[in-house]
Design a protein around this motif. Structure first.
Motif, PDB file in Angstrom:
ATOM      1  N   PRO A 118       0.903  -1.191   0.221  1.00 25.49           N
ATOM      2  CA  PRO A 118      -0.001  -0.221  -0.108  1.00 25.49           C
ATOM      3  C   PRO A 118       0.758   0.863   0.192  1.00 25.49           C
ATOM      4  CG  PRO A 118       0.032  -1.209   1.973  1.00 25.49           C
ATOM      5  CD  PRO A 118       1.193  -1.953   1.315  1.00 25.49           C
ATOM      6  N   VAL A 119       0.711   1.893  -0.949  1.00 23.80           N
ATOM      7  CA  VAL A 119       1.307   3.660  -0.749  1.00 23.80           C
ATOM      8  C   VAL A 119       0.579   4.900  -1.201  1.00 23.80           C
ATOM      9  CG1 VAL A 119       3.236   2.655  -1.698  1.00 23.80           C
ATOM     10  CG2 VAL A 119       1.850   3.118  -3.164  1.00 23.80           C
ATOM     11  N   TYR A 120       0.721   5.707  -0.655  1.00 22.56           N
ATOM     12  CA  TYR A 120      -0.257   7.053  -1.264  1.00 22.56           C
ATOM     13  C   TYR A 120       0.577   7.764  -2.044  1.00 22.56           C
ATOM     14  CZ  TYR A 120      -3.548   6.061   3.090  1.00 22.56           C
ATOM     15  OH  TYR A 120      -3.862   5.209   3.712  1.00 22.56           O
ATOM     16  N   THR A 121       0.089   8.485  -2.611  1.00 22.37           N
ATOM     17  CA  THR A 121       0.520   9.401  -3.717  1.00 22.37           C
ATOM     18  C   THR A 121       0.558  10.875  -2.833  1.00 22.37           C
ATOM     19  OG1 THR A 121      -1.318  10.367  -4.598  1.00 22.37           O
ATOM     20  CG2 THR A 121      -0.748   8.784  -5.373  1.00 22.37           C
ATOM     21  N   LYS A 122       1.436  11.446  -3.175  1.00 25.69           N
ATOM     22  CA  LYS A 122       1.537  12.813  -2.378  1.00 25.69           C
ATOM     23  C   LYS A 122       0.363  13.757  -2.320  1.00 25.69           C
ATOM     24  CE  LYS A 122       4.359  17.365  -2.784  1.00 25.69           C
ATOM     25  NZ  LYS A 122       4.952  17.981  -3.134  1.00 25.69           N
ATOM     26  N   GLU A 123      -0.303  13.887  -3.331  1.00 25.90           N
ATOM     27  CA  GLU A 123      -1.625  14.535  -3.373  1.00 25.90           C
ATOM     28  C   GLU A 123      -2.891  13.987  -2.125  1.00 25.90           C
ATOM     29  OE1 GLU A 123      -0.481  13.317  -6.162  1.00 25.90           O
ATOM     30  OE2 GLU A 123       0.180  15.932  -6.836  1.00 25.90           O
ATOM     31  N   MET A 124      -2.612  12.302  -2.370  1.00 27.51           N
ATOM     32  CA  MET A 124      -3.093  11.726  -1.136  1.00 27.51           C
ATOM     33  C   MET A 124      -2.888  12.227   0.050  1.00 27.51           C
ATOM     34  SD  MET A 124      -3.426   8.512  -3.329  1.00 27.51           S
ATOM     35  CE  MET A 124      -4.942   7.185  -1.818  1.00 27.51           C
ATOM     36  N   ALA A 125      -1.910  12.032   0.458  1.00 32.20           N
ATOM     37  CA  ALA A 125      -0.741  11.919   1.926  1.00 32.20           C
ATOM     38  C   ALA A 125      -1.015  13.410   3.001  1.00 32.20           C
ATOM     39  CB  ALA A 125       0.374  12.026   1.698  1.00 32.20           C
ATOM     40  N   MET A 126      -1.471  14.329   1.548  1.00 31.09           N
ATOM     41  CA  MET A 126      -1.243  15.461   1.935  1.00 31.09           C
ATOM     42  C   MET A 126      -3.062  16.261   1.956  1.00 31.09           C
ATOM     43  SD  MET A 126       0.817  17.080   1.696  1.00 31.09           S
ATOM     44  CE  MET A 126       0.358  18.788   2.260  1.00 31.09           C
ATOM     45  N   ARG A 127      -4.330  14.946   1.681  1.00 32.89           N
ATOM     46  CA  ARG A 127      -5.749  15.224   1.799  1.00 32.89           C
ATOM     47  C   ARG A 127      -5.589  14.846   2.845  1.00 32.89           C
ATOM     48  NH1 ARG A 127      -9.838  17.041   3.057  1.00 32.89           N
ATOM     49  NH2 ARG A 127     -11.504  16.543   2.522  1.00 32.89           N
ATOM     50  N   ASN A 128      -5.537  13.812   3.554  1.00 29.27           N
ATOM     51  CA  ASN A 128      -5.469  12.371   4.657  1.00 29.27           C
ATOM     52  C   ASN A 128      -4.448  13.839   5.749  1.00 29.27           C
ATOM     53  OD1 ASN A 128      -6.519  10.679   4.385  1.00 29.27           O
ATOM     54  ND2 ASN A 128      -5.174   9.775   3.947  1.00 29.27           N
TER      55      ASN A 128
END
Length: 134
Positions: free
Chosen positions: A22-32
């Motif tokens: 499992p990984v998060y993109t930069k945008e997904m991480a920023m949204r979380n």
């Protein structure tokens, strides 16, 4: 955390095809991170995230002179319990005047039939929103 993912409060990770990691993109991480900062989930649900509490040293340890000096009292006794509770939740330098202002904004009809827990929760949310705007 898994419960927050299942409820749709946080974005679920994407999985790499090669190793199913499992990984998060930069945008997904920023949204979380925005969810945690604003206390409002992806699905619009209000969520409370708590700061880690400082570890309390056992009473058997030897105290230094710095620990023995008390903080000067910087507020009136009117909202002492509220101030201590808000500071334990991570808000700093809370004053009785700020709490009075938040209560007036959150409860325009008064707090006569409102529990102390409800008052504290709404004041905390209000002050966190003010903090995030600055």
């Amino acid at each position: 955390m898994y419960q927050l993912l299942e409820q749709g409060v946080l974005l679920k990770p994407v999985y790499l095809i090669s190793n199913k990691q499992p990984v998060y993109t930069k945008e997904m991480a920023m949204r979380n991170l925005q969810v945690k900062h604003n206390n409002v989930g992806i699905n619009g649900q209000i969520v409370m995230f708590y700061s880690m509490r400082p570890q309390i040293k056992s009473s058997k340890t030897k105290r230094t002179t710095k620990q023995q000096t008390e903080k000067p009292v910087k507020f009136s006794n009117k909202h002492t319990d509220h101030i201590e509770a808000l500071e334990s939740l991570g808000l700093e330098n809370v004053t009785a005047e700020q709490i009075d202002s938040a209560i007036v904004k959150c409860f325009p009809d008064g707090t006569e039939n409102v529990s102390e827990d409800e008052i504290l929760r709404e004041v905390f949310r209000y002050m966190k929103c003010l903090e995030s705007r600055t």
